[in-house]
Design an enzyme around this catalytic site. Sequence first.
Site, PDB file in Angstrom:
ATOM      1  CG  HIS A   7       0.487  -5.454 -16.007  1.00  0.00           C
ATOM      2  ND1 HIS A   7       0.658  -6.831 -16.014  1.00  0.00           N
ATOM      3  CD2 HIS A   7       0.080  -5.126 -14.748  1.00  0.00           C
ATOM      4  CE1 HIS A   7       0.337  -7.307 -14.819  1.00  0.00           C
ATOM      5  NE2 HIS A   7      -0.004  -6.304 -14.029  1.00  0.00           N
ATOM      6  CD  GLU A 129       1.096  -9.045 -11.196  1.00  0.00           C
ATOM      7  OE1 GLU A 129       0.722  -7.881 -11.457  1.00  0.00           O
ATOM      8  OE2 GLU A 129       0.402 -10.028 -11.498  1.00  0.00           O
TER       9      GLU A 129
HETATM   10  C1  LIG Z   1      -2.946 -10.893  -9.943  1.00  0.00           C
HETATM   11  C2  LIG Z   1      -4.046 -10.414 -10.828  1.00  0.00           C
HETATM   12  C3  LIG Z   1      -3.696  -9.130 -11.521  1.00  0.00           C
HETATM   13  C4  LIG Z   1      -2.566  -9.389 -12.502  1.00  0.00           C
HETATM   14  O1  LIG Z   1      -1.931  -8.438 -12.945  1.00  0.00           O
HETATM   15  O2  LIG Z   1      -2.366 -10.574 -12.834  1.00  0.00           O
HETATM   16  C5  LIG Z   1      -3.281  -8.103 -10.493  1.00  0.00           C
HETATM   17  O3  LIG Z   1      -2.246  -7.511 -10.529  1.00  0.00           O
HETATM   18  S1  LIG Z   1      -4.443  -7.878  -9.251  1.00  0.00           S
HETATM   19  C6  LIG Z   1      -3.719  -6.615  -8.202  1.00  0.00           C
HETATM   20  C7  LIG Z   1      -4.374  -6.614  -6.859  1.00  0.00           C
HETATM   21  N1  LIG Z   1      -3.704  -7.550  -5.982  1.00  0.00           N
HETATM   22  C8  LIG Z   1      -2.714  -7.130  -5.164  1.00  0.00           C
HETATM   23  O4  LIG Z   1      -2.356  -5.979  -5.108  1.00  0.00           O
HETATM   24  C9  LIG Z   1      -2.085  -8.214  -4.306  1.00  0.00           C
HETATM   25  C10 LIG Z   1      -0.883  -7.670  -3.544  1.00  0.00           C
HETATM   26  N2  LIG Z   1      -1.256  -6.557  -2.660  1.00  0.00           N
HETATM   27  C11 LIG Z   1      -1.381  -6.742  -1.313  1.00  0.00           C
HETATM   28  O5  LIG Z   1      -1.205  -7.822  -0.772  1.00  0.00           O
HETATM   29  C12 LIG Z   1      -1.726  -5.516  -0.488  1.00  0.00           C
HETATM   30  O6  LIG Z   1      -2.342  -4.563  -1.320  1.00  0.00           O
HETATM   31  C13 LIG Z   1      -0.483  -4.854   0.194  1.00  0.00           C
HETATM   32  C14 LIG Z   1       0.162  -5.857   1.153  1.00  0.00           C
HETATM   33  C15 LIG Z   1       0.519  -4.378  -0.831  1.00  0.00           C
HETATM   34  C16 LIG Z   1      -0.961  -3.662   0.983  1.00  0.00           C
HETATM   35  O7  LIG Z   1      -1.935  -4.152   1.868  1.00  0.00           O
HETATM   36  P1  LIG Z   1      -2.835  -3.128   2.694  1.00  0.00           P
HETATM   37  O8  LIG Z   1      -3.290  -2.056   1.766  1.00  0.00           O
HETATM   38  O9  LIG Z   1      -3.864  -3.867   3.453  1.00  0.00           O
HETATM   39  O10 LIG Z   1      -1.802  -2.628   3.732  1.00  0.00           O
HETATM   40  P2  LIG Z   1      -1.524  -1.165   4.135  1.00  0.00           P
HETATM   41  O11 LIG Z   1      -2.529  -0.230   3.587  1.00  0.00           O
HETATM   42  O12 LIG Z   1      -1.312  -1.202   5.602  1.00  0.00           O
HETATM   43  O13 LIG Z   1      -0.131  -0.906   3.390  1.00  0.00           O
HETATM   44  C17 LIG Z   1       1.060  -1.285   4.033  1.00  0.00           C
HETATM   45  C18 LIG Z   1       2.069  -0.257   3.556  1.00  0.00           C
HETATM   46  O14 LIG Z   1       2.269  -0.462   2.145  1.00  0.00           O
HETATM   47  C19 LIG Z   1       1.902   0.725   1.450  1.00  0.00           C
HETATM   48  N3  LIG Z   1       1.227   0.316   0.227  1.00  0.00           N
HETATM   49  C20 LIG Z   1       0.052  -0.337   0.113  1.00  0.00           C
HETATM   50  N4  LIG Z   1      -0.239  -0.543  -1.188  1.00  0.00           N
HETATM   51  C21 LIG Z   1       0.774   0.008  -1.891  1.00  0.00           C
HETATM   52  C22 LIG Z   1       1.064   0.137  -3.286  1.00  0.00           C
HETATM   53  N5  LIG Z   1       0.205  -0.347  -4.208  1.00  0.00           N
HETATM   54  N6  LIG Z   1       2.203   0.749  -3.663  1.00  0.00           N
HETATM   55  C23 LIG Z   1       3.067   1.247  -2.727  1.00  0.00           C
HETATM   56  N7  LIG Z   1       2.869   1.169  -1.381  1.00  0.00           N
HETATM   57  C24 LIG Z   1       1.722   0.555  -1.000  1.00  0.00           C
HETATM   58  C25 LIG Z   1       0.975   1.494   2.365  1.00  0.00           C
HETATM   59  O15 LIG Z   1       1.018   2.850   2.047  1.00  0.00           O
HETATM   60  C26 LIG Z   1       1.560   1.168   3.710  1.00  0.00           C
HETATM   61  O16 LIG Z   1       2.678   1.983   3.907  1.00  0.00           O
HETATM   62  P3  LIG Z   1       2.745   2.894   5.231  1.00  0.00           P
HETATM   63  O17 LIG Z   1       3.997   3.705   5.074  1.00  0.00           O
HETATM   64  O18 LIG Z   1       2.767   1.898   6.377  1.00  0.00           O
HETATM   65  O19 LIG Z   1       1.462   3.709   5.209  1.00  0.00           O
HETATM   66 CO   LIG Z   2      -0.961  -6.872 -12.154  1.00  0.00          CO
END
Ligand SMILES: CC[C@H](C(=O)O)C(=O)SCCNC(=O)CCNC(=O)[C@H](O)C(C)(C)COP(=O)(O)OP(=O)(O)OC[C@H]1O[C@@H](n2cnc3c(N)ncnc32)[C@H](O)[C@@H]1OP(=O)(O)O
Ligand SMILES: [Co+2]
Length: 133
Positions: A7, A129
């Site tokens: 997805h 993922e």
């Molecule tokens: C699992 C159930 C379902 C499924 O399909 O089965 C799902 O997919 S549910 C989806 C929701 N769950 C998740 O996204 C879990 C994994 N995500 C995380 O752990 C966090 O969102 C994380 C670590 C990716 C980001 O955490 P957070 O937003 O708290 O940190 P920052 O904002 O400080 O981000 C750090 C750095 O990463 C960049 N960032 C954040 N999110 C994304 C993204 N989606 N794509 C690309 N880059 C991303 C963010 O811009 C920061 O970069 P920087 O240059 O430092 O600004």
């Molecule tokens: Co997903």
Amino acid sequence: MITRLNHVAIAVPDLKKAAAQYEALGAKTSAPQDLPEHGVTVVFVTLENTKIELLHPLGENSPIGKFLEKNPAGGIHHLCFEVENLETASKTITDLGARLLGNGTPAIGAHSKPVVFAHPKDFQGTLVEFEQS
Ligand SMILES: CC[C@H](C(=O)O)C(=O)SCCNC(=O)CCNC(=O)[C@H](O)C(C)(C)COP(=O)(O)OP(=O)(O)OC[C@H]1O[C@@H](n2cnc3c(N)ncnc32)[C@H](O)[C@@H]1OP(=O)(O)O
Ligand SMILES: [Co+2]
């Protein structure tokens, strides 16, 4: 090892409106599903060759909430690929120097399959993922 694109996930500010747009284009959409363990409400848009996962924040600490703060109109949040063996794929990902989120412990995803996420900063700026096929 890596097989299909399972997805493309899109974070949306308005789940009903987003689902209606895909329905208007003739796509099949699921009813909204709350996944509190992941902090999301999800609508699946089923296409012939993959799915779109429309995500809206659920609860206070949703990962989608912070993403929408930065991207209020919404945006592509992550890609999900299927792998034949999640353990082998996880080892390859870490051997390549990419961090796995949640110390690499698989969670059970929306399809009741084990999933892990690689950190976007270690994967060409893209949140990826990996789901056990
Ligand atoms: C699992 C159930 C379902 C499924 O399909 O089965 C799902 O997919 S549910 C989806 C929701 N769950 C998740 O996204 C879990 C994994 N995500 C995380 O752990 C966090 O969102 C994380 C670590 C990716 C980001 O955490 P957070 O937003 O708290 O940190 P920052 O904002 O400080 O981000 C750090 C750095 O990463 C960049 N960032 C954040 N999110 C994304 C993204 N989606 N794509 C690309 N880059 C991303 C963010 O811009 C920061 O970069 P920087 O240059 O430092 O600004
Ligand atoms: Co997903």
